[in-house]
Design a protein around this motif. Structure first.
Motif, mmCIF file in Angstrom:
data_model
loop_
_atom_site.group_PDB
_atom_site.id
_atom_site.type_symbol
_atom_site.label_atom_id
_atom_site.label_comp_id
_atom_site.label_asym_id
_atom_site.label_seq_id
_atom_site.Cartn_x
_atom_site.Cartn_y
_atom_site.Cartn_z
ATOM 1 N N VAL A 169 0.844 -1.180 0.000
ATOM 2 C CA VAL A 169 0.000 0.000 0.000
ATOM 3 C C VAL A 169 0.886 1.238 0.000
ATOM 4 N N ILE A 170 0.508 2.192 -0.819
ATOM 5 C CA ILE A 170 1.279 3.420 -0.876
ATOM 6 C C ILE A 170 0.580 4.516 -0.099
ATOM 7 N N ASP A 171 1.287 5.123 0.803
ATOM 8 C CA ASP A 171 0.778 6.251 1.583
ATOM 9 C C ASP A 171 -0.272 5.915 2.623
ATOM 10 N N LEU A 172 -0.199 4.714 3.148
ATOM 11 C CA LEU A 172 -1.097 4.328 4.233
ATOM 12 C C LEU A 172 -0.357 3.266 5.040
ATOM 13 N N PRO A 173 -0.116 3.510 6.304
ATOM 14 C CA PRO A 173 0.727 2.600 7.079
ATOM 15 C C PRO A 173 0.004 1.329 7.497
ATOM 16 N N LEU A 174 -0.280 0.491 6.527
ATOM 17 C CA LEU A 174 -0.921 -0.778 6.819
ATOM 18 C C LEU A 174 0.119 -1.873 6.748
ATOM 19 N N ILE A 175 0.067 -2.775 7.668
ATOM 20 C CA ILE A 175 1.083 -3.815 7.654
ATOM 21 C C ILE A 175 0.507 -5.110 8.186
ATOM 22 N N ASP A 185 8.837 -13.474 -4.476
ATOM 23 C CA ASP A 185 9.908 -14.366 -4.912
ATOM 24 C C ASP A 185 10.774 -14.885 -3.761
ATOM 25 N N ASP A 186 10.895 -14.101 -2.718
ATOM 26 C CA ASP A 186 11.725 -14.555 -1.607
ATOM 27 C C ASP A 186 10.882 -14.763 -0.363
ATOM 28 N N ASN A 187 9.652 -14.990 -0.548
ATOM 29 C CA ASN A 187 8.604 -14.937 0.476
ATOM 30 C C ASN A 187 8.990 -14.277 1.791
ATOM 31 N N ARG A 188 9.254 -13.018 1.676
ATOM 32 C CA ARG A 188 9.487 -12.226 2.864
ATOM 33 C C ARG A 188 8.161 -11.719 3.412
ATOM 34 N N LEU A 189 8.189 -11.216 4.608
ATOM 35 C CA LEU A 189 6.947 -10.743 5.214
ATOM 36 C C LEU A 189 6.711 -9.260 4.926
ATOM 37 N N GLY A 190 5.483 -8.844 5.169
ATOM 38 C CA GLY A 190 5.154 -7.444 4.957
ATOM 39 C C GLY A 190 5.963 -6.553 5.884
ATOM 40 N N GLU A 191 6.397 -5.432 5.378
ATOM 41 C CA GLU A 191 7.140 -4.506 6.228
ATOM 42 C C GLU A 191 6.845 -3.081 5.775
ATOM 43 N N GLY A 192 7.176 -2.124 6.611
ATOM 44 C CA GLY A 192 6.931 -0.732 6.238
ATOM 45 C C GLY A 192 8.213 -0.049 5.828
#
Lengths: 334, 334
Positions: B149-155, B314-321
Motif C-alpha cells: 500500500v502506498i501512503d497508508l501505514p498498513l502492515i 519471490d523470496d517470500n518475505r513478510l510485509g514490512e513498512g
DNA sequence: CTGTTAGCGCTTTCAT
DNA sequence: ATGAAAGCGCTAACAG
C-alpha cells in the motif's frame, strides 16, 4: 486453495457444465438449478479463473498499452496521463483489462514488441509515443493483431489511429495571431521524428498563405518540445528577425521556456512579442502571463482510441483514422 | 493460427516434453536436441502462451495496480504518474506485468476488489490512492494476496507499505520557517481521510513544540489538497489571525492557490507572508514567485513498493513498512 | 434441460 | 536423455 468449478458442481450436485452455464447466464438452465448453483457458488466464494477461461476461449480480454518511452520528461507525462485515464476508463466500462508494456522491456528481452504481445495473448494493443523512426512502426501496422496508434497516421485492416487535427490546430494559432495584426510570425517546431511536427508546420504554412504571406524556412526553427528547446528556438529566431512580433510554439513547454527568456531579456509579452503554445497543459494557466494555446482533447483521445479498438475487436470493424478537433484558447500572451 | 508447442515438437521430431525443457533451459537435454528444438522454434516463430503457462504454473507473473480513484484532479496526477513510472520500470526489470484496475470497475461489477484480483489471478497488488474511510482497506490487509500500500501505514504478513516520512517532512517545513524568524505560523492541511494528513499535522505540532510554541487548533485549517481549498484555508486563517506571518500548506496546489489569492489581495510573498508547500510538483518551479516545498521521492516510492512486493513474492518475505525521506527545497516564497 | 466428452497449450511427475 | 500421461480450470459441441 482456491475453489474451482468442479467443487461447486459437486456441492450443488450437478455437472460442471451446468455450473458453467448457470454462471454465464445461459438461458437453457432450469431456474431452480440455476438458483441452486448461484447459491452454492456464492457460499463457497467461488471466483472463476480468467486464466483458464482465456485459454479455452482464446481471448484474454486484455489490451496491451505500448508506451514507447515511459520517460518522465516534463510535459510528456501530462499528455500521457490523461490519454491513459481515458483509455482505462473506457476499457473498464466494456470489461477489458489494460496491461502496460514499455518497449524497453521488449528491448531488454531482445524480442520484438509484437512477439511480446503474442506471448501475452493480448486481444489488441494501443500504441502511444511512437516515433516515425521507431523500428517497429511497420510491425504494428502489418500485424494481424488489432491496434490503435495515437498521434501517428497509420492505417491498415487491423490498425486504426487517432490524433488531434494538428494542421487545423496550427491554423487556429496562426490565424489568431494574424487577426491580432501580426505579420511577422515565427514558428518553433517540435522534433522531426514526431508525426505531429510535420502537420503543425503545414498548418503554420497554410495559415500564412491564406493571408498571402510567403512561407519562409528561416522563420521556422526545429526544436524538440522541451523548455530548453523553446528558449533556443526563440533566441535563434530573434537573432534572425529583429522585426518578429509573434511566435507560435509547437508545445506549451517551449512557449513557457520562451516566456522565461523574455522575462530575463526584458521583452514584454504580449506587448513586444505575442506567444501561442500547443497542448493546453495545466502549466499554461499558472504561469504569468497565462499562455494562449491550442488545446488537445487528451482524455477524449484515449476514449476514442479505445472505441476504435473495441470496434475492431467486438464488431470486427476495419482500421480507420479519427481526427479530433483542437481548440484555440486565448489567454494573456497574445 | 498461432503455432503451439505441439507443432514445434512434431517439426523437431521430439516430444512436447522435450521442447518444453529445451526452451526453458533445463540442463537434462542433449545439446544437439536442444539446438534442434531452438532452431525449429525460431523457424516456426513459436511464442509460448503465457496464458497456458499461467494456468498450469498457478502464477500469472502479473501484478494488479489498484488505483482508488483514477481521477484527473490537478495535482493528483503528478504524484500518480511518477509512482506509476517507478513501479512499471522495476516490474519490467524483473519480468512481471502490470495491470491497471480502478476500484470504480469493481464497484460497477458489484464485486469486491479482492474478488476481482482473484479472478484475474494476480500474484500481488499495489494499492495507491486509498483513503482511510475506504471500505476495502481491511480487505487489503487481511487478504492472503501479497500487497503493498502506498501512503497508508498498513502492515501484516502479506501487506507491506511505503510512504514518505510525512512527520519529518512537516518538521522540515516548519523548522525552516522558524529559522527564518517566523513565530506565527498557520497550517492548511489536506482532507482528513488521507493518512498523510494526520502525519503532516503531527510534524507541524512537533516542530512548534521544539521551539516552545504551543500548538493551537485555530492555527490549523483542514482543507482538501486542492487549489480552491488552499485559497479558502488562507482566507480563513488570515481572518482568524491578523498577525500570521507564514503558512505551511500540505500540498503545493493549495500553496499555489494561496499565492494567487495573495496576488489579488496585494499581499507580498514572502515579504508579508511566507509560504511553504508539499510535494514538489513541477508547477512550483514555474509560478512566480517559485514555491518552497517538501519534495517526495515519487519515482522511488514506486520502485520501493515494487521491491517490497517482489520480495514477498519471490523470496517470500513478510510485509514490512518502508519510510522514505522527504527533502526541503527552499525557493522564493520563504 | 443436463451430462459426457474432448480439448485450450502448457508443465511436470514417473517411467524407460 | 527422452517420452507418455496426467492435469491446470474452464468452455463447448454433441448426445440424450
Amino acid at each position: 486453495m482456491t475453489v474451482t468449478i468442479r467443487e461447486v458442481a459437486k456441492a450443488a450436485g450437478v455437472s460442471i457444465t451446468t455450473v458453467s452455464r448457470a454462471l454465464n447466464g445461459y438461458s437453457d438452465v432450469n431456474l431452480d438449478t440455476k438458483r441452486k448453483v448461484l447459491e452454492v457458488a456464492e457460499r463457497l466464494n467461488y471466483r472463476p479463473s480468467q486464466v483458464a477461461r482465456s485459454l479455452v476461449m482464446k481471448r484474454t480480454r486484455t489490451i496491451g498499452l505500448l508506451i514507447s518511452d515511459f520517460n518522465r520528461e516534463p510535459g510528456g507525462q501530462y499528455f500521457m496521463f490523461d490519454v491513459l485515464a481515458g483509455i482505462h476508463e473506457r476499457l473498464a466500462a466494456v470489461g477489458y483489462d489494460l496491461t502496460l508494456v514499455s518497449t524497453t522491456t521488449a528491448q531488454q528481452r531482445l524480442v520484438s514488441y509484437l512477439d511480446l504481445c503474442t506471448e501475452k495473448r493480448f486481444d489488441g494493443v494501443i500504441v502511444m509515443g511512437i516515433r516515425l523512426d521507431d523500428p517497429y512502426v511497420h510491425e504494428v501496422v502489418e500485424a494481424p493483431l488489432p491496434s490503435v496508434v495515437i498521434d501517428l497516421p497509420l492505417i491498415s485492416k487491423h490498425c486504426a489511429y487517432v490524433m488531434t487535427d494538428n494542421v487545423n490546430g496550427s491554423r487556429f494559432a496562426v490565424r489568431h495571431l494574424l487577426e491580432r495584426g501580426h505579420r511577422k510570425i515565427g514558428f518553433v517546431n517540435g522534433h522531426q521524428q514526431a508525426a505531429v511536427s510535420q502537420e503543425r508546420r503545414r498548418g503554420y504554412e497554410d495559415a500564412l498563405r491564406v493571408q498571402k504571406i510567403p512561407y519562409e524556412e528561416d522563420w521556422v526553427y526545429n526544436a524538440d518540445f522541451t523548455l530548453q528547446g523553446g528558449i533556443r528556438g526563440l533566441k535563434e529566431l530573434l537573432e534572425r528577425h529583429k522585426d518578429m512580433t509573434a511566435v507560435y510554439f509547437a508545445s506549451d513547454l517551449m512557449a513557457i521556456g520562451a516566456l522565461r527568456y523574455c522575462r530575463e531579456q526584458g521583452i514584454q509579452v504580449p506587448g513586444d512579442l505575442a506567444i501561442v503554445g500547443f497542448d493546453n497543459i495545466d502549466l499554461t494557466q499558472f504561469v504569468s502571463p497565462t499562455v494562449s494555446t491550442i488545446a488537445q482533447p487528451r482524455y477524449e483521445m484515449g476514449t476514442t482510441a479505445t472505441d476504435l479498438l473495441i470496434g475492431m475487436l467486438d464488431d470486427n470493424r476495419l482500421g480507420e483514422g479519427r481526427m479530433l478537433s483542437p481548440e484555440l484558447i486565448v489567454r494573456e500572451t497574445s
